[in-house]
Design a protein around this motif. Structure first.
Motif, PDB file in Angstrom:
ATOM      1  N   UNK A 148       0.831  -1.205   0.000  1.00 48.45           N
ATOM      2  CA  UNK A 148       0.000   0.000   0.000  1.00 48.45           C
ATOM      3  C   UNK A 148       0.866   1.256   0.000  1.00 48.45           C
ATOM      4  N   UNK A 149       1.931   1.252   0.799  1.00 50.83           N
ATOM      5  CA  UNK A 149       2.818   2.417   0.852  1.00 50.83           C
ATOM      6  C   UNK A 149       3.485   2.650  -0.499  1.00 50.83           C
ATOM      7  N   UNK A 150       3.977   1.572  -1.109  1.00 46.16           N
ATOM      8  CA  UNK A 150       4.597   1.705  -2.432  1.00 46.16           C
ATOM      9  C   UNK A 150       3.588   2.246  -3.435  1.00 46.16           C
ATOM     10  N   UNK A 151       2.361   1.744  -3.384  1.00 47.39           N
ATOM     11  CA  UNK A 151       1.330   2.218  -4.306  1.00 47.39           C
ATOM     12  C   UNK A 151       1.039   3.699  -4.142  1.00 47.39           C
ATOM     13  N   UNK A 152       0.922   4.155  -2.892  1.00 51.05           N
ATOM     14  CA  UNK A 152       0.682   5.578  -2.649  1.00 51.05           C
ATOM     15  C   UNK A 152       1.813   6.431  -3.193  1.00 51.05           C
ATOM     16  N   UNK A 153       3.037   6.030  -2.933  1.00 47.67           N
ATOM     17  CA  UNK A 153       4.192   6.803  -3.378  1.00 47.67           C
ATOM     18  C   UNK A 153       4.313   6.809  -4.901  1.00 47.67           C
ATOM     19  N   UNK A 154       3.993   5.684  -5.535  1.00 51.30           N
ATOM     20  CA  UNK A 154       4.032   5.637  -7.001  1.00 51.30           C
ATOM     21  C   UNK A 154       2.949   6.529  -7.588  1.00 51.30           C
ATOM     22  N   UNK A 155       1.752   6.492  -7.010  1.00 51.79           N
ATOM     23  CA  UNK A 155       0.687   7.354  -7.491  1.00 51.79           C
ATOM     24  C   UNK A 155       0.983   8.822  -7.279  1.00 51.79           C
ATOM     25  N   UNK A 156       1.620   9.154  -6.152  1.00 50.98           N
ATOM     26  CA  UNK A 156       1.981  10.540  -5.886  1.00 50.98           C
ATOM     27  C   UNK A 156       2.942  11.069  -6.937  1.00 50.98           C
ATOM     28  N   UNK A 157       3.897  10.251  -7.338  1.00 49.00           N
ATOM     29  CA  UNK A 157       4.849  10.695  -8.358  1.00 49.00           C
ATOM     30  C   UNK A 157       4.130  11.059  -9.652  1.00 49.00           C
ATOM     31  N   UNK A 158       3.207  10.213 -10.093  1.00 52.16           N
ATOM     32  CA  UNK A 158       2.467  10.491 -11.320  1.00 52.16           C
ATOM     33  C   UNK A 158       1.618  11.750 -11.170  1.00 52.16           C
ATOM     34  N   UNK A 159       0.938  11.879 -10.039  1.00 53.04           N
ATOM     35  CA  UNK A 159       0.073  13.036  -9.823  1.00 53.04           C
ATOM     36  C   UNK A 159       0.881  14.326  -9.762  1.00 53.04           C
ATOM     37  N   UNK A 160       2.038  14.297  -9.123  1.00 53.85           N
ATOM     38  CA  UNK A 160       2.862  15.499  -9.005  1.00 53.85           C
ATOM     39  C   UNK A 160       3.369  15.963 -10.365  1.00 53.85           C
ATOM     40  N   UNK A 161       3.812  15.036 -11.193  1.00 56.59           N
ATOM     41  CA  UNK A 161       4.293  15.429 -12.514  1.00 56.59           C
ATOM     42  C   UNK A 161       3.138  15.888 -13.399  1.00 56.59           C
ATOM     43  N   UNK A 162       1.946  15.364 -13.141  1.00 53.59           N
ATOM     44  CA  UNK A 162       0.786  15.788 -13.931  1.00 53.59           C
ATOM     45  C   UNK A 162       0.422  17.238 -13.647  1.00 53.59           C
TER      46      UNK A 162
END
Length: 407
Positions: A177-191
């Motif tokens: 779950x932590x890895x998933x949140x961090x991976x999603x945050x990276x995509x959202x931040x660059x978006x």
């Protein structure tokens, strides 16, 4: 998708190749010697794999991500990036990771929203091929979970001795779950990095997250990348511990499979596949579809603070040094040099300056040379479609115009 699987697989292989070996003389800690260090130092950096985490983060990932977060265009302007992209696309096309799309569809359906695609509607054959790969990927994913859980509850993984299987399972789910949140945050931040502040939503936490992320000239974005990558790699190494299969000398193969298949299980491929789909790509797909909604979560803001704290400790500050050396040698420039900020692009139409694009060995030829050294597929398209040929000629003439005016 293909890139993320490659990253996870490499981390799992590093865990296998760089992990500590059993004590040759039994259970005595003093049996392993490492430059004369005491048991405390050896347990912290060697037995737990922390040294491999720092090495992988700073030398293998962080320095590249720091430069890429500022200099996306220059970082992609080379043939190795093209090769990596095609290889990753080949992995995605294989369908091995297509169950991620099923998870995305489920999340979108439950949210009551709709993802608008720019792709043309699929033909009957394309739909059949897509759904076939989705179902095949789902079957492979379920089999991976079955093998991993059987090995975990039989004590046939590389998990540290003394950790109960139930505790290891809870740790596994939390880390995914932590890895998933961090991976999603990276995509959202660059978006949201390339859109004006006025279009970043009205949510309280979305605004606080963006204010913190782009504070101080945007330095918190690469700072987040460092703290995030340290967290992700650490979680990946622990997940690799939990999911990597390791049979004892007298243990039978899981599900009675042949030795060749069991050796495949032992490589950690199954754990890498599970982490890629469930703990990474599925979250990235959701974040790419709803970046603002992802930023609106208070958990995102908390994780951003934690990642910035990890970066502020300086444990991975060496990545900045490596990134500076790499940037200086490669001649990277910020994206704003070429395209301006999002606000500047909204106020005026800024064209790319082809004279600022680096050229030479390893770089894609800018126009007008690109007209001559274009890919065969583009040349064929130019021959068959006059509109495309006219467009390329117009770009070539525009790129030659400044030089003509100077003469």
């Amino acid at each position: 998708m293909g890139r993320q699987f490659m990253v996870c697989m490499i981390v799992f292989l590093i865990n296998i190749s760089g992990g500590p070996l059993p004590n040759p003389d039994g259970d005595t800690p003093d049996a392993i010697t490492l430059w004369g260090f005491g048991n405390i130092i050896k347990n912290i950096f060697f037995t737990t794999g922390l040294a491999m985490v720092f090495l992988t983060c700073m030398c293998g990932q962080l320095n590249s991500q720091v430069n890429a977060s500022f200099c996306m265009l220059d970082y992609c302007n080379n043939y190795f990036a093209v090769f990596t992209m095609w290889f990753a696309l080949a992995v995605e096309m294989s369908g091995l990771l297509h169950s991620s799309y099923l998870i995305q569809m489920l999340v979108v359906k439950l949210s009551g929203q709709e993802v608008k695609s720019r792709e043309a509607p699929r033909t009957a054959f394309q739909s059949f091929f897509f759904w076939f790969r989705c179902l095949a990927s789902l079957a492979i994913l379920c089999f991976c979970f079955a093998v991993t859980f059987v090995a975990l509850f039989n004590g046939q993984t590389t998990m540290w001795e003394g950790v109960p299987a139930s505790v290891a399972l809870v740790i596994f789910l939390i880390l995914m779950t932590i890895v998933g949140m961090l991976e999603g945050m990276q995509i959202a931040f660059f978006a949201v990095a390339k859109i004006p502040a006025s279009e970043r939503g009205d949510s309280y936490f979305a605004k606080k997250t963006c204010d913190l992320l782009f504070h101080g000239g945007g330095n918190n974005l690469p700072g987040f990348m460092i703290g995030r990558q340290l967290s992700v790699v650490t979680c990946m190494f622990f997940v690799a511990r939990v999911t990597s299969v390791k049979l004892g000398e007298n243990d039978e193969n899981i599900f009675g499979v042949p030795d060749v298949v069991q050796e495949l299980f032992n490589t950690g491929l199954l754990g890498a596949l599970m982490l890629t789909i469930v703990g990474s790509i599925a979250w990235q797909l959701v974040a790419s579809a709803f970046p603002i909604a992802f930023l609106s979560s208070p958990i995102t803001y908390v994780f951003l603070q934690i990642c910035l704290f990890f970066e502020a400790t300086g444990v991975c500050a060496g990545a900045w040094v490596i990134a500076y050396i790499h940037k200086t040698i490669a001649g990277f420039q910020k994206d704003e040099v070429y395209i301006g900020t999002s606000e500047e692009r909204a106020m005026k139409n800024m064209n790319d300056d082809s004279k600022r694009l680096p050229s030479g060995a390893g770089f894609i030829n800018p126009l007008p040379a690109f007209k001559i050294a274009a890919p065969k597929s583009l040349k064929a398209l130019m021959e068959s479609d006059e509109a495309v040929a006219a467009f390329v000629r117009a770009l070539s003439q525009a790129s030659l115009k400044p030089a003509t005016e100077e003469n």
